[in-house]
Design an enzyme around this catalytic site. Sequence first.
Site, PDB file in Angstrom:
ATOM      1  N   PRO A 151       0.792  -1.102   0.088  1.00 58.26           N
ATOM      2  CG  PRO A 151       0.147  -0.767   2.219  1.00 58.26           C
ATOM      3  CD  PRO A 151       0.973  -1.893   1.226  1.00 58.26           C
ATOM      4  CG  MET A 152      -0.570   4.769  -1.644  1.00 61.96           C
ATOM      5  SD  MET A 152      -1.134   6.478  -2.155  1.00 61.96           S
ATOM      6  CE  MET A 152      -0.046   7.578  -1.774  1.00 61.96           C
ATOM      7  CB  THR A 176       9.885   5.068  -3.443  1.00 65.39           C
ATOM      8  OG1 THR A 176       8.869   4.978  -4.017  1.00 65.39           O
ATOM      9  CG2 THR A 176      11.034   5.801  -4.210  1.00 65.39           C
ATOM     10  CD  GLU A 198       4.727   6.109  -7.550  1.00 63.91           C
ATOM     11  OE1 GLU A 198       3.402   5.471  -7.737  1.00 63.91           O
ATOM     12  OE2 GLU A 198       5.029   6.399  -6.240  1.00 63.91           O
ATOM     13  CD  GLN A 228       1.342   2.936  -9.074  1.00 63.26           C
ATOM     14  OE1 GLN A 228       2.276   1.938  -8.850  1.00 63.26           O
ATOM     15  NE2 GLN A 228       1.317   3.994  -8.464  1.00 63.26           N
ATOM     16  CB  CYS A 287      -3.127   0.647  10.766  1.00 63.24           C
ATOM     17  SG  CYS A 287      -4.835   1.183  10.975  1.00 63.24           S
ATOM     18  CE1 TYR A 336      -5.683   7.378  -2.739  1.00 63.05           C
ATOM     19  CE2 TYR A 336      -4.257   9.067  -3.456  1.00 63.05           C
ATOM     20  CZ  TYR A 336      -5.076   8.144  -3.760  1.00 63.05           C
ATOM     21  OH  TYR A 336      -5.605   8.360  -5.099  1.00 63.05           O
TER      22      TYR A 336
END
Length: 279
Positions: free
Chosen positions: A85-86, A91, A162, A164, A218, A246
Site C-alpha cells: 500500500p501507500m 520506493t 510507480e 502501476q 495503520c 490517502y
Amino acid sequence: MKSLLNPKFSALSSKASPFPLFSLPSQPTPPFSFRSNSRRIPNRLLRLNPPPFSSNNFTCTNQNRSLQTEPSPPSSGEIHVIVGPMFAGKTTSLLRRIQLETANGRNVAVIKSSKDTRYGLDSIVTHDGAKLPCWALANLSSFKQKFGIDAYEKLDVIGIDEAQFFDDLYEFCRQAADDDGKTVIVSGLDGNYMRRSFGSVIDIIPLADSVTKLTATCEICKRPASFTLRKTQDKQIELIGGVDVYMPVCRQHYVSGQVAVEAARHVLQSHKLECGSYT
C-alpha cells in the site's frame, strides 16, 4: 638357321665386344633375396594410402566453427517486484536495491511515470526525502530509444517506480529480462483504494523471480497496514496525492473507514440535493 643378329653385338656371342653393352660386376652377384635391406625406408615414406577418415575430427571441426561464428546468447535476466500500500516504503526499498547494484559495479537506470509530478520530474523521491535521478516517461516502450541503443546494451539493471501507471509494463519487463538479459526491479501499488488490481503490476507476477509484499503502519491502530484508504470523495481511479488524500490502514479500519467515507458521501449528496431544492 642363320642368325639375324650381328655377332659382334649379340649378347649371345661368346666373344666379348671391345665396348660391351653391359658392365659386369667384378664379383659374383649374390642370389636374389626377399630380405629387406639393413637401411629401412621410414614407414611414413612408404605410406601411400591416406589416413582413414575420422568422423570425430570432422564433428569437432564443425563444432569449433559453429562456436566461432554464432554469437553467444545474452546472460539470463531477472524480474523482482516490490508491492504494497501507500507509505509502505516501496520506493525506499527500490532505492536501496539500486544503490546496492551500483556499489557492485553494475550499470543502472531508473524510470518513473511522468504522471507523478509530486516531487519533480527528474528524480524519484521517497516520503522521507531521499532522491535518485531518473527518467520520467509516459510509456516504457520509448525508453530504449531515448536512453540510446548503445547505452542500453551496457545497462545491467533497470529500476521502475510507480509501475502501476505504465500500460506496457508486462511487455517491457518480459523483453528486458528474457531477450536483453537485464535485471528489472519494479516498485508499485498492487491494489487501488478499492482493493482491486491497479494497472499491470499484478500481471507481471507470473514473470517475476521474486515478489516482496510490504506493509505500512495503520494510522488508526498502529498495526500492520496492507490497504490504502482514500480520504476524499473522488471516484477516479488515478488520483495522485499524498497524506492529504490517502492513509494506510489495516483490514478492520479499512472496512470501517469505507463505511465512514460512504456515509459522509451520502450526507454530502443529500445536502446538495436539499440545497438544490431551495433554489
